[in-house]
Design a protein around this motif. Structure first.
Motif, PDB file in Angstrom:
ATOM      1  N   PHE A 199      -7.059  -3.567  -3.067  1.00 29.83           N
ATOM      2  CA  PHE A 199      -6.692  -4.217  -1.811  1.00 29.83           C
ATOM      3  C   PHE A 199      -7.916  -4.942  -1.283  1.00 29.83           C
ATOM      4  O   PHE A 199      -8.933  -4.311  -0.984  1.00 29.83           O
ATOM      5  CB  PHE A 199      -6.154  -3.191  -0.819  1.00 29.83           C
ATOM      6  CG  PHE A 199      -4.869  -2.575  -1.307  1.00 29.83           C
ATOM      7  CD1 PHE A 199      -3.685  -3.302  -1.265  1.00 29.83           C
ATOM      8  CD2 PHE A 199      -4.845  -1.303  -1.867  1.00 29.83           C
ATOM      9  CE1 PHE A 199      -2.502  -2.772  -1.760  1.00 29.83           C
ATOM     10  CE2 PHE A 199      -3.666  -0.762  -2.364  1.00 29.83           C
ATOM     11  CZ  PHE A 199      -2.496  -1.507  -2.308  1.00 29.83           C
ATOM     12  N   TRP A 239     -10.954  -3.785   1.051  1.00 33.25           N
ATOM     13  CA  TRP A 239     -10.951  -2.324   1.216  1.00 33.25           C
ATOM     14  C   TRP A 239     -11.783  -1.668   0.124  1.00 33.25           C
ATOM     15  O   TRP A 239     -11.971  -2.232  -0.950  1.00 33.25           O
ATOM     16  CB  TRP A 239      -9.521  -1.786   1.193  1.00 33.25           C
ATOM     17  CG  TRP A 239      -8.734  -2.253   2.375  1.00 33.25           C
ATOM     18  CD1 TRP A 239      -8.080  -3.438   2.507  1.00 33.25           C
ATOM     19  CD2 TRP A 239      -8.552  -1.555   3.617  1.00 33.25           C
ATOM     20  NE1 TRP A 239      -7.498  -3.522   3.743  1.00 33.25           N
ATOM     21  CE2 TRP A 239      -7.770  -2.379   4.438  1.00 33.25           C
ATOM     22  CE3 TRP A 239      -8.980  -0.309   4.095  1.00 33.25           C
ATOM     23  CZ2 TRP A 239      -7.406  -2.008   5.733  1.00 33.25           C
ATOM     24  CZ3 TRP A 239      -8.605   0.063   5.382  1.00 33.25           C
ATOM     25  CH2 TRP A 239      -7.835  -0.778   6.187  1.00 33.25           C
ATOM     26  N   PHE A 279      -9.202   2.979  -2.253  1.00 35.33           N
ATOM     27  CA  PHE A 279      -7.817   2.649  -1.899  1.00 35.33           C
ATOM     28  C   PHE A 279      -7.038   2.062  -3.083  1.00 35.33           C
ATOM     29  O   PHE A 279      -5.842   1.825  -2.980  1.00 35.33           O
ATOM     30  CB  PHE A 279      -7.786   1.653  -0.734  1.00 35.33           C
ATOM     31  CG  PHE A 279      -8.156   2.255   0.592  1.00 35.33           C
ATOM     32  CD1 PHE A 279      -7.202   2.863   1.397  1.00 35.33           C
ATOM     33  CD2 PHE A 279      -9.475   2.229   1.036  1.00 35.33           C
ATOM     34  CE1 PHE A 279      -7.539   3.428   2.613  1.00 35.33           C
ATOM     35  CE2 PHE A 279      -9.817   2.794   2.258  1.00 35.33           C
ATOM     36  CZ  PHE A 279      -8.858   3.400   3.047  1.00 35.33           C
ATOM     37  N   LEU A 285       3.149  -1.452   4.728  1.00 31.39           N
ATOM     38  CA  LEU A 285       2.172  -2.530   4.634  1.00 31.39           C
ATOM     39  C   LEU A 285       2.223  -3.271   3.307  1.00 31.39           C
ATOM     40  O   LEU A 285       2.090  -2.679   2.251  1.00 31.39           O
ATOM     41  CB  LEU A 285       0.750  -1.973   4.816  1.00 31.39           C
ATOM     42  CG  LEU A 285       0.489  -1.141   6.075  1.00 31.39           C
ATOM     43  CD1 LEU A 285      -0.947  -0.620   6.079  1.00 31.39           C
ATOM     44  CD2 LEU A 285       0.773  -1.970   7.326  1.00 31.39           C
ATOM     45  N   ASP A 323       0.884  -1.160   0.000  1.00 30.94           N
ATOM     46  CA  ASP A 323       0.000   0.000   0.000  1.00 30.94           C
ATOM     47  C   ASP A 323       0.928   1.217   0.000  1.00 30.94           C
ATOM     48  O   ASP A 323       1.494   1.574   1.026  1.00 30.94           O
ATOM     49  CB  ASP A 323      -0.887  -0.030   1.249  1.00 30.94           C
ATOM     50  CG  ASP A 323      -1.760   1.218   1.355  1.00 30.94           C
ATOM     51  OD1 ASP A 323      -1.556   2.151   0.558  1.00 30.94           O
ATOM     52  OD2 ASP A 323      -2.634   1.243   2.236  1.00 30.94           O
ATOM     53  N   GLU A 369       0.938   3.789   2.551  1.00 31.84           N
ATOM     54  CA  GLU A 369       1.367   3.352   3.876  1.00 31.84           C
ATOM     55  C   GLU A 369       2.400   2.247   3.627  1.00 31.84           C
ATOM     56  O   GLU A 369       2.128   1.065   3.835  1.00 31.84           O
ATOM     57  CB  GLU A 369       0.140   2.833   4.602  1.00 31.84           C
ATOM     58  CG  GLU A 369       0.239   2.883   6.041  1.00 31.84           C
ATOM     59  CD  GLU A 369      -0.751   3.756   6.799  1.00 31.84           C
ATOM     60  OE1 GLU A 369      -0.409   3.949   7.944  1.00 31.84           O
ATOM     61  OE2 GLU A 369      -1.801   4.186   6.292  1.00 31.84           O
ATOM     62  N   SER A 423     -12.211   2.798  10.259  1.00 35.14           N
ATOM     63  CA  SER A 423     -10.947   2.870   9.534  1.00 35.14           C
ATOM     64  C   SER A 423     -11.095   2.217   8.159  1.00 35.14           C
ATOM     65  O   SER A 423     -10.429   2.559   7.209  1.00 35.14           O
ATOM     66  CB  SER A 423      -9.837   2.188  10.328  1.00 35.14           C
ATOM     67  OG  SER A 423     -10.040   0.798  10.314  1.00 35.14           O
ATOM     68  N   CYS A 462       0.084  -6.011   1.410  1.00 37.44           N
ATOM     69  CA  CYS A 462      -1.315  -6.433   1.585  1.00 37.44           C
ATOM     70  C   CYS A 462      -1.749  -7.450   0.537  1.00 37.44           C
ATOM     71  O   CYS A 462      -1.216  -7.488  -0.574  1.00 37.44           O
ATOM     72  CB  CYS A 462      -2.245  -5.227   1.439  1.00 37.44           C
ATOM     73  SG  CYS A 462      -1.766  -3.779   2.378  1.00 37.44           S
ATOM     74  N   SER A 512     -12.665   4.973   6.050  1.00 40.91           N
ATOM     75  CA  SER A 512     -12.100   6.324   6.095  1.00 40.91           C
ATOM     76  C   SER A 512     -11.243   6.568   4.865  1.00 40.91           C
ATOM     77  O   SER A 512     -10.485   5.722   4.418  1.00 40.91           O
ATOM     78  CB  SER A 512     -11.261   6.499   7.357  1.00 40.91           C
ATOM     79  OG  SER A 512     -10.061   5.797   7.240  1.00 40.91           O
TER      80      SER A 512
END
Ligand code: MLZ
Length: 462
Positions: free
Chosen positions: A407, A410, A414, A389, A383, A386, A453, A391, A456
């Motif tokens: 992902f 998600w 994303f 991570l 990701d 971030e 989360s 994933c 978000s």
């Protein structure tokens, strides 16, 4: 790694069985261990593998056949079960006790059939001889090659220049802290330590990342670099207690040479570019500045902050910059500058209105590389917002050399566009081999309390 209790227990094997068994083959990932060897790995190979169906106290082995491949994972069936798939087991060819036929003999290990099949067949020796005639197995140097390919030229204490995650238009000096599977944890030299010595600001990227440069690079090409705040003392951190060494060019990936002669990118030229802070969007953008060595600074149109802090550095060979019209030609929604709408926007009008020109198509590296990815394939992907991570992800679209990654679990917001040769994507099973923690999918129904989360919107850079 920050361990989270909810992350444990993910199993690629059963996840793939539920999702259709499609995974990108190792040969798609040029930077991945054993990529070059993968032509020799296919369904039907026979191997010697730990026999888990025995009551014997010591380690014994048995012959098995690869019946399914998914990245580094292989579904194996022990010899003797024939069409019975109920004892099949998923193994990681890179880690597990899986060996070429003949390994047991050479290493004085015992080949013992699983208990249940033992009873059916009386003469094992001739049964096996019959089965093994003409069979193919793993290359003998398979595990040696694996170990070789996991070697990394970076060590703790090596200094580099890397993008500043708090201001992406500049670089910042950083020191390698840890290396996992060729991915580097970098600590900014003035990132600061918390009250109990914890690192306040780090960055993760693969050693072949385009965001990573040798010391001196920024000055050489004319890129802005944060001046190190000398008042920040990092000396109590182990990475800084080493004798620090500047990284040198040969530790980095060689970029394709571009000629910056008469026809190169020029300030003001328009293009389409992946938004560095919103990697699922391809937006209307401009060349803001031309640096040396084939690098340019690009900014999205209409959102520029006057100090240029939203600019992003791309090499001319980058997959992330695209010629005008690319999105339209490939049926990708283009992100327009504020105030424009899809019903009326055309590039021709926009160029006229702004008195600008499109960057010539031939300057872009949109070569189709014949990568082998197809939509629906599973993989392990960083990701990039971030970048610590890695994933569970799925290829959602393939457009030329670009892949749109989703992902699993998600929201689509994303999703990220990446190059098919990005060093930040890995075959299924890579984390298991390298010891990197894999982030499993969230959901399908996230437990209460994770909902926030989950939905978000990413707001912060990286
Ligand atoms: N803090 C972020 C993590 C997102 C990670 C997503 N990886 C696909 C959030 O919860 O928004």
């Amino acid at each position: 790694f920050g361990q989270d209790a909810t992350l444990g227990g993910f199993d690629w094997g059963s996840y793939l069985e539920k999702s259709g068994l499609l995974a990108a083959p190792v040969s798609c990932f040029r930077h991945a261990p054993l990529c070059a060897q993968w032509d020799d790995i296919y369904v039907g190979l026979k191997v010697e593998v730990l026999n888990t169906h025995t009551a014997l106290p010591s380690k014994v082995y048995w012959i098995a056949t690869v019946v399914q491949l998914a990245g580094y994972k292989a579904l194996l069936r022990y010899e003797g079960y024939d069409d019975d798939d109920s004892h099949d087991l998923w193994c990681n060819l890179g880690t597990a006790d899986v060996h070429p036929i003949g390994w047991c003999a050479v290493n004085s290990k015992l080949l013992v059939p699983p208990q249940e099949v033992h009873q059916h067949i009386k003469d094992w020796k001739s049964y096996l001889m019959e089965r093994l005639v003409g069979a193919h197995t793993l290359p003998v140097d398979f595990h040696v090659k694996m170990a070789d390919s996991l070697r990394c030229p970076f060590r703790q204490g090596v200094r580099v220049e890397v993008v500043d995650r708090s201001l992406v238009s500049r670089t910042r000096l950083a020191v390698v802290d840890t290396v996992v599977g060729g991915r580097l944890r970098l600590l900014y030299e003035d990132g600061g330590l918390g009250p109990s010595g914890e690192v306040l600001s780090d960055f993760w990227c693969h050693m072949q990342s385009p965001l990573l440069h040798p010391v001196g690079w920024s000055e050489r090409v004319g890129h802005s670099i944060k001046e190190t705040d000398m008042s920040v003392n990092m000396s109590s951190h182990p990475a800084f207690r080493k004798v620090l060494h500047n990284s040198v060019l040969h530790q980095f990936r060689k970029l394709r040479t571009v000629y910056m002669g008469d026809t190169f990118f020029e300030e003001g030229m328009k293009l389409e570019a992946i938004d560095p802070l919103n990697l699922g969007n391809i937006c209307v953008a401009s060349v803001r500045k031309v640096l040396l060595d084939g690098y340019i600074m690009v900014g999205s149109d209409g959102v520029e902050i006057s100090d240029g802090s939203d600019w992003f550095c791309y090499h001319a060979s980058s997959h992330a910059i695209l010629p005008v019209g690319y999105c339209e030609n490939n049926n990708i929604p283009l992100t327009l500058p504020p105030g424009y709408d899809h019903a009326t926007f055309t590039w021709t009008k926009y160029l006229e209105e702004t008195g600008t020109v499109a960057a010539p198509r031939r300057l872009f590296n949109t070569d189709d590389v014949g990568h082998g990815f197809t939509s629906g394939m599973k993989l392990e992907a960083v990701d990039l917002m971030e970048p610590r991570l890695v994933c569970v992800a799925t290829v959602r679209r393939c457009v030329g050399r670009l892949l749109l990654l989703h992902f699993d679990g998600w929201e689509p917001e994303f999703d990220q566009w990446v190059d098919c040769q990005s060093p930040e994507i890995y075959p299924v099973g890579w984390c298991e081999i390298t010891g990197y923690q894999l982030q499993p999918p969230i959901g399908p129904e996230p437990p209460q309390g994770q909902e926030r989360s989950h939905t978000s919107k990413k707001a912060k850079p990286y």
